[in-house]
Design an enzyme around this catalytic site. Structure first.
Site, PDB file in Angstrom:
ATOM      1  N   CYS A 194      12.684 -40.314  -0.014  1.00 27.28           N
ATOM      2  CA  CYS A 194      13.734 -41.300   0.156  1.00 27.28           C
ATOM      3  C   CYS A 194      14.810 -41.077  -0.914  1.00 27.28           C
ATOM      4  CB  CYS A 194      13.264 -42.749   0.056  1.00 27.28           C
ATOM      5  SG  CYS A 194      12.158 -43.218   1.376  1.00 27.28           S
ATOM      6  N   ARG A 210      15.462 -35.354   0.375  1.00 24.02           N
ATOM      7  CA  ARG A 210      14.443 -36.314  -0.075  1.00 24.02           C
ATOM      8  C   ARG A 210      13.831 -37.091   1.089  1.00 24.02           C
ATOM      9  NH1 ARG A 210      14.730 -37.178  -5.578  1.00 24.02           N
ATOM     10  NH2 ARG A 210      13.485 -39.060  -5.293  1.00 24.02           N
ATOM     11  N   TRP A 263      12.224 -41.226   4.117  1.00 18.31           N
ATOM     12  CA  TRP A 263      11.004 -40.491   4.444  1.00 18.31           C
ATOM     13  C   TRP A 263       9.947 -41.575   4.643  1.00 18.31           C
ATOM     14  CZ3 TRP A 263       6.056 -39.995   2.341  1.00 18.31           C
ATOM     15  CH2 TRP A 263       5.311 -38.910   2.805  1.00 18.31           C
ATOM     16  N   ASN A 304      13.349 -46.909  -2.774  1.00 11.77           N
ATOM     17  CA  ASN A 304      12.535 -45.693  -2.767  1.00 11.77           C
ATOM     18  C   ASN A 304      11.263 -46.011  -3.532  1.00 11.77           C
ATOM     19  OD1 ASN A 304      11.383 -43.149  -3.012  1.00 11.77           O
ATOM     20  ND2 ASN A 304      12.741 -42.537  -4.694  1.00 11.77           N
ATOM     21  N   GLY A 305      10.120 -45.869  -2.857  1.00  9.30           N
ATOM     22  CA  GLY A 305       8.843 -46.153  -3.512  1.00  9.30           C
ATOM     23  C   GLY A 305       7.893 -46.780  -2.518  1.00  9.30           C
ATOM     24  N   GLU A 346       0.314 -19.120  -2.035  1.00  8.42           N
ATOM     25  CA  GLU A 346       1.708 -19.564  -1.945  1.00  8.42           C
ATOM     26  C   GLU A 346       2.352 -19.058  -0.651  1.00  8.42           C
ATOM     27  OE1 GLU A 346       3.431 -21.741  -3.029  1.00  8.42           O
ATOM     28  OE2 GLU A 346       5.513 -21.132  -2.813  1.00  8.42           O
ATOM     29  N   LYS A 394       3.987 -21.455   2.212  1.00  7.24           N
ATOM     30  CA  LYS A 394       5.385 -21.287   2.634  1.00  7.24           C
ATOM     31  C   LYS A 394       5.470 -21.133   4.145  1.00  7.24           C
ATOM     32  CE  LYS A 394       7.004 -22.121   0.019  1.00  7.24           C
ATOM     33  NZ  LYS A 394       7.179 -22.687  -1.266  1.00  7.24           N
ATOM     34  N   GLU A 412       4.570 -24.382   6.046  1.00  4.44           N
ATOM     35  CA  GLU A 412       5.536 -25.430   5.754  1.00  4.44           C
ATOM     36  C   GLU A 412       6.823 -25.295   6.569  1.00  4.44           C
ATOM     37  OE1 GLU A 412       6.720 -25.079   1.657  1.00  4.44           O
ATOM     38  OE2 GLU A 412       7.395 -27.141   1.568  1.00  4.44           O
ATOM     39  N   HIS A 426     -17.371 -14.236   4.274  1.00  7.00           N
ATOM     40  CA  HIS A 426     -18.240 -15.409   4.109  1.00  7.00           C
ATOM     41  C   HIS A 426     -17.834 -16.553   5.026  1.00  7.00           C
ATOM     42  CE1 HIS A 426     -20.301 -13.535   0.788  1.00  7.00           C
ATOM     43  NE2 HIS A 426     -19.132 -13.250   0.242  1.00  7.00           N
ATOM     44  N   LYS A 477      11.335 -33.267  -0.283  1.00  4.78           N
ATOM     45  CA  LYS A 477      11.240 -32.343  -1.411  1.00  4.78           C
ATOM     46  C   LYS A 477      10.502 -32.929  -2.601  1.00  4.78           C
ATOM     47  CE  LYS A 477      13.399 -28.689  -3.793  1.00  4.78           C
ATOM     48  NZ  LYS A 477      12.402 -27.702  -3.363  1.00  4.78           N
TER      49      LYS A 477
HETATM   50  C1  AGP Z   1       6.773 -26.382  -1.798  1.00  7.40           C
HETATM   51  O1  AGP Z   1       7.363 -25.496  -0.920  1.00  7.40           O
HETATM   52  C2  AGP Z   1       6.578 -27.724  -1.311  1.00  7.40           C
HETATM   53  N1  AGP Z   1       7.743 -28.327  -0.810  1.00  7.40           N
HETATM   54  C3  AGP Z   1       5.690 -28.631  -2.136  1.00  7.40           C
HETATM   55  O2  AGP Z   1       4.411 -28.110  -2.058  1.00  7.40           O
HETATM   56  C4  AGP Z   1       6.066 -28.839  -3.634  1.00  7.40           C
HETATM   57  O3  AGP Z   1       5.862 -27.666  -4.334  1.00  7.40           O
HETATM   58  C5  AGP Z   1       5.195 -29.980  -4.202  1.00  7.40           C
HETATM   59  O4  AGP Z   1       5.476 -31.159  -3.513  1.00  7.40           O
HETATM   60  C6  AGP Z   1       5.384 -30.175  -5.673  1.00  7.40           C
HETATM   61  O5  AGP Z   1       6.700 -30.537  -5.992  1.00  7.40           O
HETATM   62  P1  AGP Z   1       7.221 -30.486  -7.484  1.00  7.40           P
HETATM   63  O6  AGP Z   1       7.197 -29.051  -7.898  1.00  7.40           O
HETATM   64  O7  AGP Z   1       8.590 -31.059  -7.431  1.00  7.40           O
HETATM   65  O8  AGP Z   1       6.280 -31.290  -8.303  1.00  7.40           O
END
Ligand code: AGP
Length: 587
Positions: free
Chosen positions: A2, A27, A72, A96-97, A459, A463, A466, A482, A582
Site C-alpha cells: 500500500c 507498493r 495491496w 497502510n498497515g 534466487e 525470480k 515471481e 532424493h 515490493k
Molecule cells: C524479490 O524479487 C521479491 N520481490 C521479494 O522476495 C523481496 O526480496 C522480499 O519481499 C524482501 O524485501 P526486502 O528486501 O525489501 O526486505
C-alpha cells in the site's frame, strides 16, 4: 505494501497525488483512490484496478489539499468499495498497515454503525468521527491509542485545510516544500517535488499545512525530527528507453556493484568493530534478501571459518533463537521496511547481538535500529522483482565476509573490480531467449546447483516464479535423487548452475540423471569441460571465467534475464506481478 501520499499547498492537489500514486504503484496495484478538500467539502474517487483508472476524474477534483492511496489488499478483496480513501462524517483517511483488533473495536465502539467496506481500515475513520472533539491531533492520538497493529495514516478533515498524519510500524515520510508540504510512504514518490524530508518515529503525529509542519510524539509533546536531503531523483523513475523497469534495473547491475563496493570503504572500520569477538553469524531476510544470505553463509564459513546460518526472518523471529552477545546478525533488506526482517533485527538486538543492516534504503526503519549500516548502493528499484539490489547485496555481503576473515576492503574491491564489466556484457546477451521459450512452455522449471551455485539456484527459481508464474523450485543438485527426480519428465526443464570446477563432476552427474529421464536440461557454466560435455544434449549458456566466489553476480544476472524474457513470452507484466507488492510492511 500500500502506498499513501498527501499534498497541501497552493497547487491542484489531485494531479500531484495522482503522479505520486503512479510512482508508488509498486507498493500495491489492485485499486487506488484520491480524496481532495474543496470548499470545506471532501470529494473522493476510488476505483478497482491500476492508478491510471483515476486519470479521467482529475479535472473534476478541485482543491489544493488531498490524500491518495494505492492498495495491496489484506482485509477485503480488491474492489471499488474496499479501495481507500475511507470516509466517515467530515473525515477521509488512507491507511497502510493492518489493524489487528478491528473486529473487537467494531463491537466495542461502533455497534450499529454501517460499514461500506470489508477493510480493517474503515474502523479507523469511524472511530475518528466518533471521538473527534474539535482538536484533530488529540482526537487522532486517542484513536491511535486504541489500535493494535501497524499503521501509516493520512487524514483530511472538512474543517481543517491540511493533513494529519500518524505512524506506527509502517513507513511514512514528510516532505518539506516551499509553501507546500507532503506526506508519502516512500522517497521516490517525492522525487523532484521536495528537496528535504523527515522520517517520523513510531507514535508520532504530524500536522501539515501549506505553511509548515508540526510534529508531536505520542504524548502530544512537540518534537523535532531531523530534516534530511531527499536522495530520490526524478531520473531514478525514468525508464531510460527500456520497455520495463525490470530490464532497466538489470542493466544497472554493474553500477550497483561498483557503487556498493565504493561505499563499503566508508563503513569498513565500523563493520570490523561490530564483528570483533563474534563467534557466530546469522544472516536474516526474506525472499531475495534471504537468498543473498544463502551465499553469504558460504562466504563467511569459507573465508572466516566462523559458523554462519541463513535464516528466513519470519522464522527467526518466532523460534526463540539462540543468540548471544558474541553473535552477529546481518539483516538484509532492499527496502529496509520488511516487517519480518526489521522485527528479527530488533529481537536480535534485544538479545544482545550486534546487528548489521545491509540495505538499499538510507532512511528506513532497519537503518534506524541497526548498530552498523552497510549501504547497498543500487539506487531506486521500482520493479517488484529485485534484481540490481540482489547484486548489490551479494557485493556487500562478500565484503563483510572478507572483513571478518581479516582482508582489507581494498583487497576485496580488487577482486570485485572485473565484475561491473562482466555484468555489463551479460546484460546484452541474446542467447537466453531459447531457454526462456523452453521455460515458458514447461510444466515446471527446476534450478539446481551446489554451494554458492545452489544459493543462485534459489534466487533464479524465485525470480522465474515471481514474474512468469511458471511453477518453479530451487534445489541443491545433490538432492535431486532424493525426491525431485520423481517430478522430471519431458515437460520439465532443469536449469543447472555449474561454476565450481571442484564440484563440476558431481553436478554433471545430476544433469545426466535428468537427461536419462527425458527431462529437458540447461546448463549455465564457466567450466569448459561441462559446456563441451552437454553442448549437444542440453541448452548451454557459457559465462566467462571469473572468480568462483563472485560468479553469482554473473550467473544470477543470466537468471534475471531468463525470468524477464519468460514473463514477456507469457504476456505477464514483469514490473507488477500479480498478488505481489515490493515492500512487505505487514506480517
Ligand atoms: C524479490 O524479487 C521479491 N520481490 C521479494 O522476495 C523481496 O526480496 C522480499 O519481499 C524482501 O524485501 P526486502 O528486501 O525489501 O526486505
Amino acid at each position: 505494501m500500500c502506498g499513501i501520499i498527501g499534498y497541501t499547498g497552493g497547487k491542484a492537489a489531485a494531479k500531484i497525488i495522482y503522479e505520486g500514486l503512479k510512482r508508488l504503484e509498486y507498493r500495491g496495484y489492485d485499486s487506488a483512490g484520491i480524496s481532495v478538500l474543496c470548499d470545506s467539502e471532501i470529494r473522493t474517487v476510488k476505483r478497482l484496478g491500476r492508478v491510471s483508472a483515476l486519470g479521467g476524474f482529475l479535472g473534476k477534483m478541485h482543491g489544493s489539499t488531498g490524500i491518495g492511496h494505492t492498495r495491496w489488499a489484506t482485509h477485503g478483496k480488491p474492489s471499488d468499495e474496499n479501495a481507500h480513501p475511507h470516509n466517515s462524517g467530515m473525515f477521509s483517511i488512507v491507511h497502510n498497515g493492518i489493524i489487528e483488533n478491528y473486529s473487537q473495536l467494531k463491537s466495542e465502539y461502533l455497534l450499529g454503525e454501517s460499514f461500506l467496506s470489508d477493510t480493517d481500515s474503515e474502523v479507523i475513520v469511524k472511530l475518528l468521527n466518533k471521538f473527534y472533539d474539535g482538536d484533530l491531533p488529540s482526537s487522532l492520538a486517542r484513536v491511535c491509542g486504541l489500535l493494535r497493529g501497524s499503521y501509516a495514516l493520512a487524514v483530511i478533515c472538512a474543517q481543517f485545510d491540511g493533513i494529519a498524519v500518524a505512524k506506527r510500524g509502517s513507513p511514512v515520510i514528510i516532505g518539506y516544500g516551499e509553501n507546500e508540504n507532503f506526506v508519502a510512504s516512500d522517497l521516490p514518490a517525492l522525487a523532484g517535488m521536495c528537496k528535504n524530508v523527515a522520517v517520523l518515529n513510531d507514535g508520532d503525529i504530524a500536522l501539515l499545512t501549506a505553511d509548515g509542519v508540526a510534529i508531536f510524539d505520542e504524548n502530544l509533546q512537540g518534537v523535532i525530527r531531523e530534516i534530511l536531503p531527499n536522495p530520490a531523483k526524478p531520473a531514478d523513475l525514468e525508464l531510460s528507453g527500456c520497455p520495463h523497469y525490470m530490464l532497466k534495473e538489470i542493466r544497472e547491475v554493474p553500477a550497483a556493484i561498483e557503487r556498493t563496493c565504493q561505499a563499503y570503504a566508508y563503513v569498513e572500520n565500523s563493520v570490523k568493530k561490530a564483528l570483533a569477538g563474534v563467534d557466530r553469524v546469522i544472516i536474516t531476510g526474506c525472499g531475495t534478501a534471504y537468498n543473498s544470505g544463502l551465499a553469504a553463509k558460504r562466504y563467511i564459513e569459507s573465508f572466516a571459518r566462523i559458523p554462519a546460518e541463513a535464516e528466513i526472518a519470519g522464522e527467526f523471529r518466532y523460534k526463540n533463537p539462540v543468540v548471544t552477545s558474541r553473535t552477529a546478525v546481518i539483516a538484509v533488506s532492499q527496502s529496509g521496511e520488511t516487517a519480518d526482517t526489521v522485527e528479527a533485527a530488533e529481537l536480535a538486538l534485544s538479545l544482545g547481538a550486534k546487528v548489521i543492516a545491509v540495505t538499499n534504503s538510507p532512511y528506513s526503519r532497519l537503518t534506524r535500529c541497526a548498530d552498523v549500516v552497510v549501504p547497498v548502493e543500487a539506487g531506486c528499484e521500482i520493479c517488484v522483482a529485485a534484481t540490481k539490489s540482489y547484486s548489490g547485496q551479494i557485493t556487500a555481503l562478500y565484503m563483510i565476509a572478507r572483513t571478518l576473515a581479516g582482508f582489507s576492503a581494498q583487497s576485496s574491491a580488487d577482486r570485485i573490480a572485473p565484475f561491473p564489466a562482466l555484468c555489463a556484457q551479460t546484460a546484452e546477451r541474446e542467447d537466453i531467449d531459447g531457454l526462456a521459450d523452453m521455460c515458458a512452455r514447461s510444466y515446471g522449471t527446476y534450478f539446481l546447483g551446489r554451494d554458492t551455485d545452489y544459493a543462485v539456484a534459489q534466487e533464479g527459481s524465485l525470480k522465474l516464479k515471481e514474474v512468469s508464474y511458471v511453477p518453479s523450485e530451487g534445489y541443491p543438485a545433490g538432492e535431486l535423487k532424493h525426491g525431485t527426480l520423481a517430478l522430471i519428465d519431458i515437460r520439465t526443464v532443469s536449469v543447472f548452475i555449474i561454476t565450481r570446477p571442484d564440484l563440476a563432476e558431481k553436478c554433471s552427474n545430476a544433469v545426466e540423471q535428468v537427461l536419462s529421464r527425458k527431462g529437458k536440461a540447461a546448463v549455465i557454466t564457466n567450466v569448459t569441460e561441462v559446456a563441451e560435455r552437454f553442448k549437444d544434449r542440453a541448452y548451454v549458456i557459457e559465462i566467462p571465467p571469473c572468480d568462483e566466489w563472485l560468479s553469482p553476480l554473473v550467473s544470477s544476472e543470466v537468471l534475471q534475464l531468463l525470468a524477464y524474457k519468460t514473463a514477456l513470452l507469457l504476456d505477464r507484466d514483469p514490473d507488477k506481478p500479480r498478488n505481489l507488492a515490493k515492500s512487505v510492511t505487514v506480517e
